[in-house]
Motif scaffolding. Structure first.
Motif, PDB file in Angstrom:
ATOM      1  N   ASP A  30       7.628 101.532 -98.002  1.00 35.35           N
ATOM      2  CA  ASP A  30       8.995 102.003 -97.740  1.00 35.35           C
ATOM      3  C   ASP A  30       9.232 103.400 -98.300  1.00 35.35           C
ATOM      4  O   ASP A  30       9.934 104.212 -97.685  1.00 35.35           O
ATOM      5  CB  ASP A  30      10.022 101.026 -98.307  1.00 35.35           C
ATOM      6  N   ASP A  34      10.407 106.569 -96.049  1.00 33.14           N
ATOM      7  CA  ASP A  34      11.550 107.430 -96.364  1.00 33.14           C
ATOM      8  C   ASP A  34      11.147 108.896 -96.467  1.00 33.14           C
ATOM      9  O   ASP A  34      11.854 109.778 -95.980  1.00 33.14           O
ATOM     10  CB  ASP A  34      12.213 106.994 -97.674  1.00 33.14           C
ATOM     11  N   LYS A  37      10.877 110.454 -93.095  1.00 33.61           N
ATOM     12  CA  LYS A  37      12.193 110.799 -92.531  1.00 33.61           C
ATOM     13  C   LYS A  37      12.827 111.978 -93.265  1.00 33.61           C
ATOM     14  O   LYS A  37      13.437 112.847 -92.642  1.00 33.61           O
ATOM     15  CB  LYS A  37      13.134 109.602 -92.589  1.00 33.61           C
ATOM     16  N   ASN A 110      16.377 106.933 -85.240  1.00 35.12           N
ATOM     17  CA  ASN A 110      16.802 105.582 -84.853  1.00 35.12           C
ATOM     18  C   ASN A 110      15.617 104.744 -84.390  1.00 35.12           C
ATOM     19  O   ASN A 110      15.505 103.565 -84.736  1.00 35.12           O
ATOM     20  CB  ASN A 110      17.878 105.639 -83.766  1.00 35.12           C
ATOM     21  N   ASP A 113      13.570 103.932 -87.570  1.00 31.23           N
ATOM     22  CA  ASP A 113      14.249 102.927 -88.391  1.00 31.23           C
ATOM     23  C   ASP A 113      14.140 101.535 -87.774  1.00 31.23           C
ATOM     24  O   ASP A 113      13.852 100.560 -88.468  1.00 31.23           O
ATOM     25  CB  ASP A 113      15.724 103.285 -88.589  1.00 31.23           C
ATOM     26  N   CYS A 116      10.519 100.291 -88.072  1.00 28.25           N
ATOM     27  CA  CYS A 116      10.201  99.897 -89.452  1.00 28.25           C
ATOM     28  C   CYS A 116      10.880  98.578 -89.815  1.00 28.25           C
ATOM     29  O   CYS A 116      10.282  97.729 -90.498  1.00 28.25           O
ATOM     30  CB  CYS A 116      10.597 100.996 -90.433  1.00 28.25           C
ATOM     31  N   GLU A 117      12.111  98.397 -89.366  1.00 29.68           N
ATOM     32  CA  GLU A 117      12.804  97.147 -89.657  1.00 29.68           C
ATOM     33  C   GLU A 117      12.088  95.970 -88.992  1.00 29.68           C
ATOM     34  O   GLU A 117      11.939  94.907 -89.588  1.00 29.68           O
ATOM     35  CB  GLU A 117      14.263  97.209 -89.203  1.00 29.68           C
TER      36      GLU A 117
END
Length: 178
Positions: A30, A34, A37, A110, A113, A116-117
């Motif tokens: 994670d 991050d 991004k 988007n 994200d 990754c989720e």
């Protein structure tokens, strides 16, 4: 007794220094998600697409590629979803660096994200020792996938560091607006 230095504040991987194995692996994955991004934050569409190396590597392309790599390892390999049932590139190949002219930074973030989720949700259903077939390696465990993702994302975060510094001089792993 050694007193930890807390200036600057500890980041997520440092806070997980004595956590369990799975938490450490997930924290590092994670963290590099991050960082990936953060390296694109505050840039214009033109800056995101600047090619400073002969390959297809751009900051926008790195983010797009990271989504493809997530899909490959978590959706295709770990969850065993056929590639034709996975939206977007799930190979992590050279084409995964291609960003469409109409794709905005918001679109790319988007997509990343959401991907990754989905990776997190898939991985939550398996133990670290769970193995899946791999055409070249025979079998790989979720533990190996996490370590490989740390290597992959860390490598590309380094690429992003260099590209971002060349574009606007920004350095570090936090969001830096140009």
């Amino acid at each position: 007794m050694i007193t930890p230095q807390i200036d600057p504040p500890l980041d997520a991987p440092e806070l997980a220094a004595v956590a369990g194995e799975r938490q450490i692996l997930e924290t590092f994955v994670d963290y590099f998600r991050d960082v990936t991004k953060n390296k694109v934050a505050g840039l214009t569409a033109e800056q995101l697409r600047i090619r400073l190396v002969p390959s297809r590597t751009t900051l926008a392309g790195l983010l797009k590629h990271a989504s493809a790599v997530e899909r490959n390892w978590f959706q295709h390999r770990l969850a065993q979803i056929p590639r034709e049932d996975i939206p977007g590139n799930s190979f992590g190949d050279d084409d995964s660096f291609l960003v469409g002219p109409d794709e905005s930074l918001t679109d790319l973030i988007n997509e990343y994200d959401a991907t990754c989720e989905w990776s997190r949700q898939i991985a939550a259903g398996f133990d670290l020792d769970h193995t899946v077939p791999h055409p070249r390696l025979g079998r790989v465990s979720l533990r190996w996938i996490y370590v490989h993702m740390i290597e992959e994302l860390g490598r590309h975060a380094g690429h992003a560091d260099i590209l971002r510094e060349q574009i606007d001089g920004a350095q570090g792993d936090q969001v830096v607006a140009s």
